[in-house]
Scaffold this active site. Structure first.
Site, PDB file in Angstrom:
ATOM      1  N   ARG A  55      28.083  72.391  74.579  1.00  0.00           N
ATOM      2  CA  ARG A  55      27.257  71.581  73.547  1.00  0.00           C
ATOM      3  C   ARG A  55      28.198  71.054  72.493  1.00  0.00           C
ATOM      4  NH1 ARG A  55      22.748  74.649  69.757  1.00  0.00           N
ATOM      5  NH2 ARG A  55      21.466  72.441  69.285  1.00  0.00           N
TER       6      ARG A  55
ATOM      7  N   MET B 220       9.700  78.854  75.281  1.00  0.00           N
ATOM      8  CA  MET B 220      10.450  79.990  74.908  1.00  0.00           C
ATOM      9  C   MET B 220      10.134  80.681  73.790  1.00  0.00           C
ATOM     10  SD  MET B 220      14.063  78.741  77.023  1.00  0.00           S
ATOM     11  CE  MET B 220      14.952  79.796  76.163  1.00  0.00           C
TER      12      MET B 220
ATOM     13  N   SER C 282      24.095  75.420  64.414  1.00  0.00           N
ATOM     14  CA  SER C 282      23.164  76.670  65.015  1.00  0.00           C
ATOM     15  C   SER C 282      23.800  77.919  64.730  1.00  0.00           C
ATOM     16  CB  SER C 282      23.336  76.390  66.422  1.00  0.00           C
ATOM     17  OG  SER C 282      22.421  77.344  66.997  1.00  0.00           O
TER      18      SER C 282
ATOM     19  N   HIS D  60      30.031  85.717  76.647  1.00  0.00           N
ATOM     20  CA  HIS D  60      30.753  84.530  75.978  1.00  0.00           C
ATOM     21  C   HIS D  60      32.284  84.752  76.026  1.00  0.00           C
ATOM     22  CE1 HIS D  60      26.672  83.378  74.271  1.00  0.00           C
ATOM     23  NE2 HIS D  60      26.830  84.720  73.640  1.00  0.00           N
TER      24      HIS D  60
HETATM   25  P1  A3P Z   1      19.517  75.396  67.415  1.00  0.00           P
HETATM   26  O1  A3P Z   1      19.796  76.549  66.511  1.00  0.00           O
HETATM   27  O2  A3P Z   1      20.416  74.218  67.139  1.00  0.00           O
HETATM   28  O3  A3P Z   1      17.925  75.225  67.480  1.00  0.00           O
HETATM   29  P2  A3P Z   1      22.343  80.574  72.374  1.00  0.00           P
HETATM   30  O4  A3P Z   1      21.073  80.790  73.245  1.00  0.00           O
HETATM   31  O5  A3P Z   1      23.487  79.901  73.082  1.00  0.00           O
HETATM   32  O6  A3P Z   1      22.395  81.249  71.315  1.00  0.00           O
HETATM   33  O7  A3P Z   1      21.764  79.054  71.705  1.00  0.00           O
HETATM   34  C1  A3P Z   1      20.659  78.908  70.772  1.00  0.00           C
HETATM   35  C2  A3P Z   1      20.420  77.450  70.554  1.00  0.00           C
HETATM   36  O8  A3P Z   1      19.785  76.796  71.728  1.00  0.00           O
HETATM   37  C3  A3P Z   1      19.432  76.946  69.468  1.00  0.00           C
HETATM   38  O9  A3P Z   1      19.780  75.836  68.835  1.00  0.00           O
HETATM   39  C4  A3P Z   1      18.070  77.091  70.409  1.00  0.00           C
HETATM   40  O10 A3P Z   1      17.168  76.429  69.610  1.00  0.00           O
HETATM   41  C5  A3P Z   1      18.466  76.186  71.485  1.00  0.00           C
HETATM   42  N1  A3P Z   1      17.627  76.646  72.587  1.00  0.00           N
HETATM   43  C6  A3P Z   1      16.978  77.740  72.908  1.00  0.00           C
HETATM   44  N2  A3P Z   1      16.233  77.329  73.966  1.00  0.00           N
HETATM   45  C7  A3P Z   1      16.010  76.104  74.096  1.00  0.00           C
HETATM   46  C8  A3P Z   1      15.154  75.225  74.796  1.00  0.00           C
HETATM   47  N3  A3P Z   1      14.333  75.609  75.813  1.00  0.00           N
HETATM   48  N4  A3P Z   1      15.416  73.887  74.718  1.00  0.00           N
HETATM   49  C9  A3P Z   1      16.226  73.268  73.795  1.00  0.00           C
HETATM   50  N5  A3P Z   1      17.040  74.105  73.021  1.00  0.00           N
HETATM   51  C10 A3P Z   1      16.823  75.617  73.354  1.00  0.00           C
END
Ligand code: A3P
Length: 284
Positions: free
Chosen positions: A120, A222, A128, A98
């Site tokens: 995003r 997932m 989020s 990151h």
């Molecule tokens: P939300 O909190 O809006 O649901 P990171 O991995 O960078 O921490 O990002 C997390 C975000 O990605 C979360 O968003 C999560 O739900 C979303 N996310 C994870 N897997 C996903 C998938 N297969 N499809 C869509 N969104 C996904």
């Protein structure tokens, strides 16, 4: 908990040390075969790692179901991830980070390592992040959305300002070894995204294998994969039941922002992102 700061960037205080960031920046040697996921937190990092892992196994879910995300694609900016990266003797060369561009390993900029950066909608990133940091003990906890909103605009959130992070990395967007993806496009057309990634990595998949990659990296799949949702993290840091897979939708900010917040956010966005091509920011 409070942040740890390094070169004016606030970092979550768990598993991250200023000396480590310095070492990663100055000394970590990336290899040409490395495939690096770089994101601002909460932009879809874990999703991309799942897709890259599945492309590697041609859709076979065994690996993603038996090995945690942080081992498959270690975060080099954390102490444990750095150790995995440095000590790893086998496995595909996936890594994650990151870090903002100015703290990224210097060796990257003269290597042929491939990097994928996911952007995003920052309003959704904010929401989020708010829901994640306020229920985990990994970083400074916001007391309210109003407070987190202010922190976000000031860049007083984990890994600093979204605006600076994206602006910094977008200076690399034309490079041959960099691919920029958007969370919103991944949602709209995941198949095209996987094809694009395969093209970028020079990997060909059979149609059946591509289907398997998509099936096993869906939000539902997932959510059910224990190796992905922060496995092995002590409960005092991430309470049971907290998942990265929260909602997985676009536009959740609309359920949270007040009109005044929307306006303030958009003013900051215009000011901070001026001059960047609007097609980088395709969301509503
Ligand atoms: P939300 O909190 O809006 O649901 P990171 O991995 O960078 O921490 O990002 C997390 C975000 O990605 C979360 O968003 C999560 O739900 C979303 N996310 C994870 N897997 C996903 C998938 N297969 N499809 C869509 N969104 C996904």
């Amino acid at each position: 908990k409070d942040y740890v700061w390094y070169q004016d960037i606030p970092f979550p205080p768990v598993d991250i040390y200023p000396e480590l960031i310095k070492t990663v920046h100055e000394e970590l040697v990336l290899k040409d075969e490395d495939i690096i996921t770089v994101t601002y937190p909460k932009s879809g990092t874990h999703w991309l790692i799942e897709v890259l892992s599945l492309i590697h196994t041609k859709g076979d879910p065994n690996w993603i179901r038996s090995v945690p995300t942080y081992v498959r694609s270690p975060w080099i900016d954390t102490a444990s991830g750095y150790k995995f990266k440095v000590e790893r003797k086998e496995g595909p060369p996936l890594i994650s980070s990151h870090l903002p561009i100015q703290l990224f390993p210097k060796s990257f900029f003269t290597s042929k390592a491939k990097m994928i950066y996911v952007i995003r909608n920052p309003k959704d990133v904010l929401i989020s992040g708010y829901y994640f940091w306020r229920v985990t003990n990994l970083s400074k906890k916001p007391e309210s959305l109003e407070q987190y909103f202010e922190w976000f605009l000031q860049g007083h959130v984990p890994y600093g300002s979204w605006f600076d992070h994206v602006r910094g990395w977008m200076s690399m967007r034309e490079k041959e070894n960099v691919l920029v993806l958007s969370y919103e496009q991944m949602k709209k057309d995941p198949r095209s995204m996987v094809e694009k990634i395969c093209g970028f990595l020079g990997k060909a998949l059979e149609p059946r294998e591509l289907d398997l990659v998509l099936e096993n990296s869906s939000f539902q799949a997932m959510k059910e994969n224990k190796m992905y949702n922060l496995p092995d993290v002590p409960e005092e840091l991430v309470p049971a039941g907290i998942k990265i897979t929260r909602k997985g939708i676009t536009g959740d900010w609309k359920n949270h922002f007040t009109p005044a917040q929307t306006q303030a956010f958009e003013e900051t966005f215009r000011e901070k992102m001026a001059g960047l091509p609007p097609e980088l920011f395709l969301w509503d």
